[in-house]
Design a protein around this motif. Sequence first.
Motif, PDB file in Angstrom:
ATOM      1  N   THR A   1      15.057   2.083   7.544  1.00 55.40           N
ATOM      2  CA  THR A   1      16.045   1.321   8.305  1.00 55.40           C
ATOM      3  C   THR A   1      16.471   2.079   9.556  1.00 55.40           C
ATOM      4  N   SER A   2      16.680   3.385   9.422  1.00 54.43           N
ATOM      5  CA  SER A   2      17.070   4.215  10.567  1.00 54.43           C
ATOM      6  C   SER A   2      16.008   4.162  11.653  1.00 54.43           C
ATOM      7  N   ILE A   3      14.758   4.186  11.252  1.00 54.18           N
ATOM      8  CA  ILE A   3      13.659   4.132  12.218  1.00 54.18           C
ATOM      9  C   ILE A   3      13.654   2.786  12.931  1.00 54.18           C
ATOM     10  N   GLN A   4      13.803   1.705  12.173  1.00 49.52           N
ATOM     11  CA  GLN A   4      13.807   0.367  12.776  1.00 49.52           C
ATOM     12  C   GLN A   4      14.949   0.198  13.770  1.00 49.52           C
ATOM     13  N   GLN A   5      16.068   0.836  13.520  1.00 48.72           N
ATOM     14  CA  GLN A   5      17.249   0.678  14.363  1.00 48.72           C
ATOM     15  C   GLN A   5      17.392   1.763  15.421  1.00 48.72           C
ATOM     16  N   ALA A   6      16.473   2.707  15.449  1.00 46.28           N
ATOM     17  CA  ALA A   6      16.581   3.839  16.375  1.00 46.28           C
ATOM     18  C   ALA A   6      16.555   3.383  17.822  1.00 46.28           C
ATOM     19  N   SER A   7      17.371   4.027  18.628  1.00 46.57           N
ATOM     20  CA  SER A   7      17.433   3.698  20.053  1.00 46.57           C
ATOM     21  C   SER A   7      16.669   4.711  20.902  1.00 46.57           C
ATOM     22  N   VAL A   8      15.943   5.611  20.263  1.00 46.30           N
ATOM     23  CA  VAL A   8      15.170   6.630  20.973  1.00 46.30           C
ATOM     24  C   VAL A   8      13.705   6.558  20.536  1.00 46.30           C
ATOM     25  N   ASP A   9      12.841   7.162  21.350  1.00 47.13           N
ATOM     26  CA  ASP A   9      11.443   7.284  20.958  1.00 47.13           C
ATOM     27  C   ASP A   9      11.354   8.236  19.775  1.00 47.13           C
ATOM     28  N   LEU A  10      10.469   7.910  18.837  1.00 51.00           N
ATOM     29  CA  LEU A  10      10.246   8.749  17.660  1.00 51.00           C
ATOM     30  C   LEU A  10       8.755   9.007  17.511  1.00 51.00           C
ATOM     31  N   ILE A  11       8.406  10.260  17.287  1.00 51.35           N
ATOM     32  CA  ILE A  11       7.024  10.623  16.983  1.00 51.35           C
ATOM     33  C   ILE A  11       7.056  11.385  15.660  1.00 51.35           C
ATOM     34  N   PHE A  12       6.383  10.825  14.658  1.00 51.56           N
ATOM     35  CA  PHE A  12       6.330  11.444  13.338  1.00 51.56           C
ATOM     36  C   PHE A  12       4.981  12.107  13.120  1.00 51.56           C
ATOM     37  N   VAL A  13       5.002  13.277  12.515  1.00 49.59           N
ATOM     38  CA  VAL A  13       3.790  13.925  12.030  1.00 49.59           C
ATOM     39  C   VAL A  13       3.842  13.821  10.508  1.00 49.59           C
ATOM     40  N   ALA A  14       2.745  13.325   9.913  1.00 45.65           N
ATOM     41  CA  ALA A  14       2.694  13.180   8.449  1.00 45.65           C
ATOM     42  C   ALA A  14       1.330  13.618   7.937  1.00 45.65           C
ATOM     43  N   GLU A  15       1.341  14.349   6.868  1.00 46.22           N
ATOM     44  CA  GLU A  15       0.115  14.819   6.253  1.00 46.22           C
ATOM     45  C   GLU A  15      -0.492  13.726   5.377  1.00 46.22           C
ATOM     46  N   GLU A  16      -1.811  13.680   5.355  1.00 48.87           N
ATOM     47  CA  GLU A  16      -2.518  12.813   4.414  1.00 48.87           C
ATOM     48  C   GLU A  16      -2.842  13.656   3.189  1.00 48.87           C
ATOM     49  N   THR A  17      -2.285  13.300   2.063  1.00 50.95           N
ATOM     50  CA  THR A  17      -2.473  14.112   0.858  1.00 50.95           C
ATOM     51  C   THR A  17      -3.330  13.432  -0.199  1.00 50.95           C
ATOM     52  N   GLY A  18      -3.580  12.167  -0.099  1.00 48.93           N
ATOM     53  CA  GLY A  18      -4.246  11.434  -1.163  1.00 48.93           C
ATOM     54  C   GLY A  18      -5.750  11.331  -1.025  1.00 48.93           C
ATOM     55  N   TRP A  19      -6.374  12.169  -0.200  1.00 48.04           N
ATOM     56  CA  TRP A  19      -7.813  12.072   0.020  1.00 48.04           C
ATOM     57  C   TRP A  19      -8.615  12.941  -0.934  1.00 48.04           C
ATOM     58  N   GLY A  20      -7.948  13.703  -1.759  1.00 52.69           N
ATOM     59  CA  GLY A  20      -8.645  14.584  -2.680  1.00 52.69           C
ATOM     60  C   GLY A  20      -8.435  14.142  -4.111  1.00 52.69           C
ATOM     61  N   VAL A  21      -8.534  15.089  -4.987  1.00 50.09           N
ATOM     62  CA  VAL A  21      -8.351  14.803  -6.406  1.00 50.09           C
ATOM     63  C   VAL A  21      -6.887  14.480  -6.688  1.00 50.09           C
ATOM     64  N   VAL A  22      -6.657  13.763  -7.755  1.00 53.54           N
ATOM     65  CA  VAL A  22      -5.287  13.495  -8.194  1.00 53.54           C
ATOM     66  C   VAL A  22      -4.717  14.812  -8.701  1.00 53.54           C
ATOM     67  N   PRO A  23      -3.536  15.226  -8.200  1.00 54.30           N
ATOM     68  CA  PRO A  23      -2.962  16.493  -8.662  1.00 54.30           C
ATOM     69  C   PRO A  23      -2.816  16.523 -10.185  1.00 54.30           C
ATOM     70  N   ALA A  24      -3.061  17.677 -10.752  1.00 53.88           N
ATOM     71  CA  ALA A  24      -3.032  17.837 -12.201  1.00 53.88           C
ATOM     72  C   ALA A  24      -1.618  17.984 -12.757  1.00 53.88           C
ATOM     73  N   TYR A  25      -0.644  18.125 -11.905  1.00 52.32           N
ATOM     74  CA  TYR A  25       0.724  18.335 -12.374  1.00 52.32           C
ATOM     75  C   TYR A  25       1.641  17.239 -11.818  1.00 52.32           C
ATOM     76  N   PRO A  26       2.678  16.878 -12.577  1.00 50.53           N
ATOM     77  CA  PRO A  26       3.543  15.748 -12.202  1.00 50.53           C
ATOM     78  C   PRO A  26       4.207  15.884 -10.833  1.00 50.53           C
ATOM     79  N   LEU A  27       4.689  17.076 -10.469  1.00 52.62           N
ATOM     80  CA  LEU A  27       5.371  17.236  -9.192  1.00 52.62           C
ATOM     81  C   LEU A  27       4.407  16.995  -8.026  1.00 52.62           C
ATOM     82  N   GLY A  28       3.172  17.410  -8.173  1.00 53.59           N
ATOM     83  CA  GLY A  28       2.160  17.166  -7.144  1.00 53.59           C
ATOM     84  C   GLY A  28       1.878  15.680  -6.978  1.00 53.59           C
ATOM     85  N   ARG A  29       1.798  14.971  -8.093  1.00 57.41           N
ATOM     86  CA  ARG A  29       1.574  13.524  -8.022  1.00 57.41           C
ATOM     87  C   ARG A  29       2.776  12.810  -7.398  1.00 57.41           C
ATOM     88  N   LEU A  30       3.979  13.258  -7.748  1.00 61.45           N
ATOM     89  CA  LEU A  30       5.193  12.671  -7.188  1.00 61.45           C
ATOM     90  C   LEU A  30       5.222  12.857  -5.672  1.00 61.45           C
TER      91      LEU A  30
END
Length: 180
Positions: free
Chosen positions: A111-140
């Motif tokens: 919602t904050s992004i949709q209502q923002a009055s300034v330019d926003l540039i986000f950097v986000a990592e792609e994490t789902g291209w490998g194996v499914v993490p073996a531990y719950p926190l990694g999957r979360l």
Amino acid sequence: MPKHILVTGPSRSGKSEWAERLAHRCNKPIIYVATALENLDDSEWQQRIEKHRRRRPSHWQTLSVPYDLCLTIEQANPPHCLLIDSLGTWVANGLEQDEESWEAIATRLLTSIQQASVDLIFVAEETGWGVVPAYPLGRLFRDRLGYLTRQLGVMVDTTYLVTGGHALNLTLLGNPVDKF
């Protein structure tokens, strides 16, 4: 109208450098929003943070925002451009949130992004291209970041995928999955 951009890709692909180039091109005052928590006991992590610092122009303002990203976006005023690096680190900082709390935070962020009055540039990592993490926190982590990246990707004006040292404009090349 403010411009909103998502730059995503795997580790070490050049996504931060591409986002910095886009920020420089916008010809507005830049606020670099660093989401990393410093850890003086982890010299390798500190070196990564320092590498990012050295690369930024000295006239860019830097804010350390490991948690309340929503408030930072909500309080930003034109003509600034916020470069948020990175969404994955911000998600990792809040992994202890229970599902209900996390959903409220994610909804507020979108919602904050949709209502923002300034330019926003986000950097986000792609994490789902490998194996499914073996531990719950990694999957979360993978699931939460994947959800936010997907939501942002169809919400922003332009989405770039940076891989192998090349930036691809997915907005021009692809079709949003949610719009079929």
